[in-house]
Design a protein around this motif. Sequence first.
Motif, PDB file in Angstrom:
ATOM      1  N   ARG A  85       0.839  -1.208   0.000  1.00  0.00           N
ATOM      2  CA  ARG A  85       0.000   0.000   0.000  1.00  0.00           C
ATOM      3  C   ARG A  85       0.873   1.257   0.000  1.00  0.00           C
ATOM      4  O   ARG A  85       0.574   2.234  -0.682  1.00  0.00           O
ATOM      5  N   ILE A  86       1.940   1.232   0.785  1.00  0.00           N
ATOM      6  CA  ILE A  86       2.853   2.383   0.850  1.00  0.00           C
ATOM      7  C   ILE A  86       3.503   2.602  -0.515  1.00  0.00           C
ATOM      8  O   ILE A  86       3.611   3.731  -1.003  1.00  0.00           O
ATOM      9  N   MET A 131       8.135   3.145   5.919  1.00  0.00           N
ATOM     10  CA  MET A 131       7.754   4.512   5.565  1.00  0.00           C
ATOM     11  C   MET A 131       8.927   5.345   5.066  1.00  0.00           C
ATOM     12  O   MET A 131       8.747   6.285   4.287  1.00  0.00           O
ATOM     13  N   ASN A 132      10.126   5.042   5.525  1.00  0.00           N
ATOM     14  CA  ASN A 132      11.307   5.809   5.117  1.00  0.00           C
ATOM     15  C   ASN A 132      12.019   5.198   3.916  1.00  0.00           C
ATOM     16  O   ASN A 132      12.501   5.914   3.044  1.00  0.00           O
ATOM     17  N   ALA A 133      12.109   3.865   3.880  1.00  0.00           N
ATOM     18  CA  ALA A 133      12.888   3.214   2.822  1.00  0.00           C
ATOM     19  C   ALA A 133      12.117   3.113   1.502  1.00  0.00           C
ATOM     20  O   ALA A 133      12.701   3.286   0.425  1.00  0.00           O
ATOM     21  N   ILE A 134      10.821   2.840   1.566  1.00  0.00           N
ATOM     22  CA  ILE A 134      10.065   2.616   0.326  1.00  0.00           C
ATOM     23  C   ILE A 134      10.013   3.870  -0.558  1.00  0.00           C
ATOM     24  O   ILE A 134      10.276   3.780  -1.762  1.00  0.00           O
ATOM     25  N   PRO A 135       9.722   5.074  -0.009  1.00  0.00           N
ATOM     26  CA  PRO A 135       9.745   6.260  -0.879  1.00  0.00           C
ATOM     27  C   PRO A 135      11.116   6.492  -1.515  1.00  0.00           C
ATOM     28  O   PRO A 135      11.205   6.930  -2.670  1.00  0.00           O
ATOM     29  N   ALA A 136      12.193   6.184  -0.778  1.00  0.00           N
ATOM     30  CA  ALA A 136      13.541   6.339  -1.337  1.00  0.00           C
ATOM     31  C   ALA A 136      13.730   5.412  -2.528  1.00  0.00           C
ATOM     32  O   ALA A 136      14.259   5.809  -3.575  1.00  0.00           O
ATOM     33  N   ALA A 147      14.196  -6.083   4.729  1.00  0.00           N
ATOM     34  CA  ALA A 147      14.231  -7.009   3.587  1.00  0.00           C
ATOM     35  C   ALA A 147      13.096  -6.695   2.606  1.00  0.00           C
ATOM     36  O   ALA A 147      13.300  -6.623   1.392  1.00  0.00           O
ATOM     37  N   ILE A 148      11.895  -6.476   3.147  1.00  0.00           N
ATOM     38  CA  ILE A 148      10.722  -6.207   2.301  1.00  0.00           C
ATOM     39  C   ILE A 148      10.874  -4.879   1.558  1.00  0.00           C
ATOM     40  O   ILE A 148      10.498  -4.758   0.388  1.00  0.00           O
ATOM     41  N   ALA A 149      11.441  -3.878   2.240  1.00  0.00           N
ATOM     42  CA  ALA A 149      11.544  -2.532   1.658  1.00  0.00           C
ATOM     43  C   ALA A 149      12.698  -2.398   0.675  1.00  0.00           C
ATOM     44  O   ALA A 149      12.810  -1.393  -0.031  1.00  0.00           O
ATOM     45  N   GLY A 150      13.594  -3.398   0.635  1.00  0.00           N
ATOM     46  CA  GLY A 150      14.705  -3.340  -0.310  1.00  0.00           C
ATOM     47  C   GLY A 150      15.894  -2.534   0.169  1.00  0.00           C
ATOM     48  O   GLY A 150      16.655  -1.986  -0.636  1.00  0.00           O
ATOM     49  N   VAL A 151      16.069  -2.442   1.507  1.00  0.00           N
ATOM     50  CA  VAL A 151      17.239  -1.750   2.059  1.00  0.00           C
ATOM     51  C   VAL A 151      18.502  -2.473   1.590  1.00  0.00           C
ATOM     52  O   VAL A 151      18.562  -3.709   1.574  1.00  0.00           O
ATOM     53  N   ASP A 152      19.534  -1.706   1.208  1.00  0.00           N
ATOM     54  CA  ASP A 152      20.734  -2.304   0.608  1.00  0.00           C
ATOM     55  C   ASP A 152      21.770  -2.747   1.629  1.00  0.00           C
ATOM     56  O   ASP A 152      22.381  -3.802   1.479  1.00  0.00           O
ATOM     57  N   ARG A 153      22.012  -1.928   2.650  1.00  0.00           N
ATOM     58  CA  ARG A 153      23.011  -2.283   3.665  1.00  0.00           C
ATOM     59  C   ARG A 153      22.473  -1.923   5.040  1.00  0.00           C
ATOM     60  O   ARG A 153      21.787  -0.903   5.206  1.00  0.00           O
ATOM     61  N   VAL A 154      22.782  -2.749   6.041  1.00  0.00           N
ATOM     62  CA  VAL A 154      22.325  -2.512   7.412  1.00  0.00           C
ATOM     63  C   VAL A 154      23.509  -2.648   8.368  1.00  0.00           C
ATOM     64  O   VAL A 154      24.210  -3.661   8.362  1.00  0.00           O
TER      65      VAL A 154
END
Length: 435
Positions: free
Chosen positions: A99-100, A149-154, A182-189
Amino acid sequence: MSDFSITRLNASQNDFDGSLASLLAWDDSVDHQVNESVRHILAQVKARGDAAVLEFTEQFDRLKAGSLADLEMSKERLQQSLEAIPQNQRTALEAAAQRIRDYHERQNQQSWHYQEADGTVLGQKVTPLDRAGLYVPGGKAAYPSSVLMNAIPAKVAGVAEVVMVVPTPDGQVNDMVLAAAAIAGVDRVFTIGGAQAVGALAYGTESIPAVDKIVGPGNIYVATAKREVFGTVGIDMIAGPSEILVICDGQTNPDWIAMDLFSQAEHDEQAQSILISPDKAFLDSVEASIRRLLPTMERADIIAESLKSRGAFIQVADLDEAAEVSNRIAPEHLELSVDDPEALLENIRHAGAVFMGRYTAEALGDYCAGPNHVLPTSGTARFSSPLGVYDFQKRSSIIGFSASGADRMGRVASVLARGEGLTAHARSAEYRIKE
């Protein structure tokens, strides 16, 4: 809760303006000690990179590591967390993420240009940031919704690399937060936090790449560090305590309204919950609901303190006056719990997010409605907007003059430049003017 009381104001009282100003006042000045501490940490990270980050992580998070590589979580590790969480949590995270993503894809801006009659081309090139940093609180406070909310718009904006930092005090890892990454597609943690993590993202270290913008919530040290590094990098905002303002015509179930007020008050003692209504009997009914429901809440003490110190019921003459008062407050979250929210929305000028009608609980916006839950607080909705795709894009102006256009506009520029006493500007333009 017999000793419970909530501030009552009436828009018709003579001292209403002063009383409202006192109610809204929030001291965001940073403690001198916090400032000094943050500046010291940032200076150390800037000068000593990885070594300083490791020392502060051991000091503040009681987490010892031989190198920062030991504090990076692989994509495989994020995937493990996604598979480890209960199926209902995974399903909920994935539904919210979809949805986001759907909502934010509609914000994506495209480059554009137009051509004038003489062949001159003007336009705008929209480009995503190269790299964004995402701060996520860790330890007791775990907010997987903030990751989405932060990673998906990026990612929707086209940011090539999203680097997330999340503290894991005493090695305490939150699988739901990592699953959201993982779901939002963050590249490095990286499992680091505090001012040292903000410094690492802003300046870069041997192991952590410098980013272009830092987003995401944090404690006072994180907020102060973001304020300090602004200019070296972009930031989303300096967020104050959470706020909700409910305008109700008196026809909604008072228990619903009481719980909506609780939903923000439970964040912390500084959170602000305000109810505006023209119906005094309804305000009384909601207060009765609060007294009855408060003892059933897990965070009853925090809610009670928040409502007593910063909450209020405001009686107004009618819904038009309610909208007028709301615009002065410019709330983060605004519920229009009325029969015709569309009509009332016409009068609303300042709000971070507007929740329309009796069935639209603000809590849905926090998790899964789709629009962003990172919103302007402390009256800043007067001039700022929710976090969105546009925060991860920048715009470059495109200007291309034809020979004819350069001749025509060169004459204009020449007059203006000479008027300002800037001869080289004028002559630069004049060289392109036809004899």
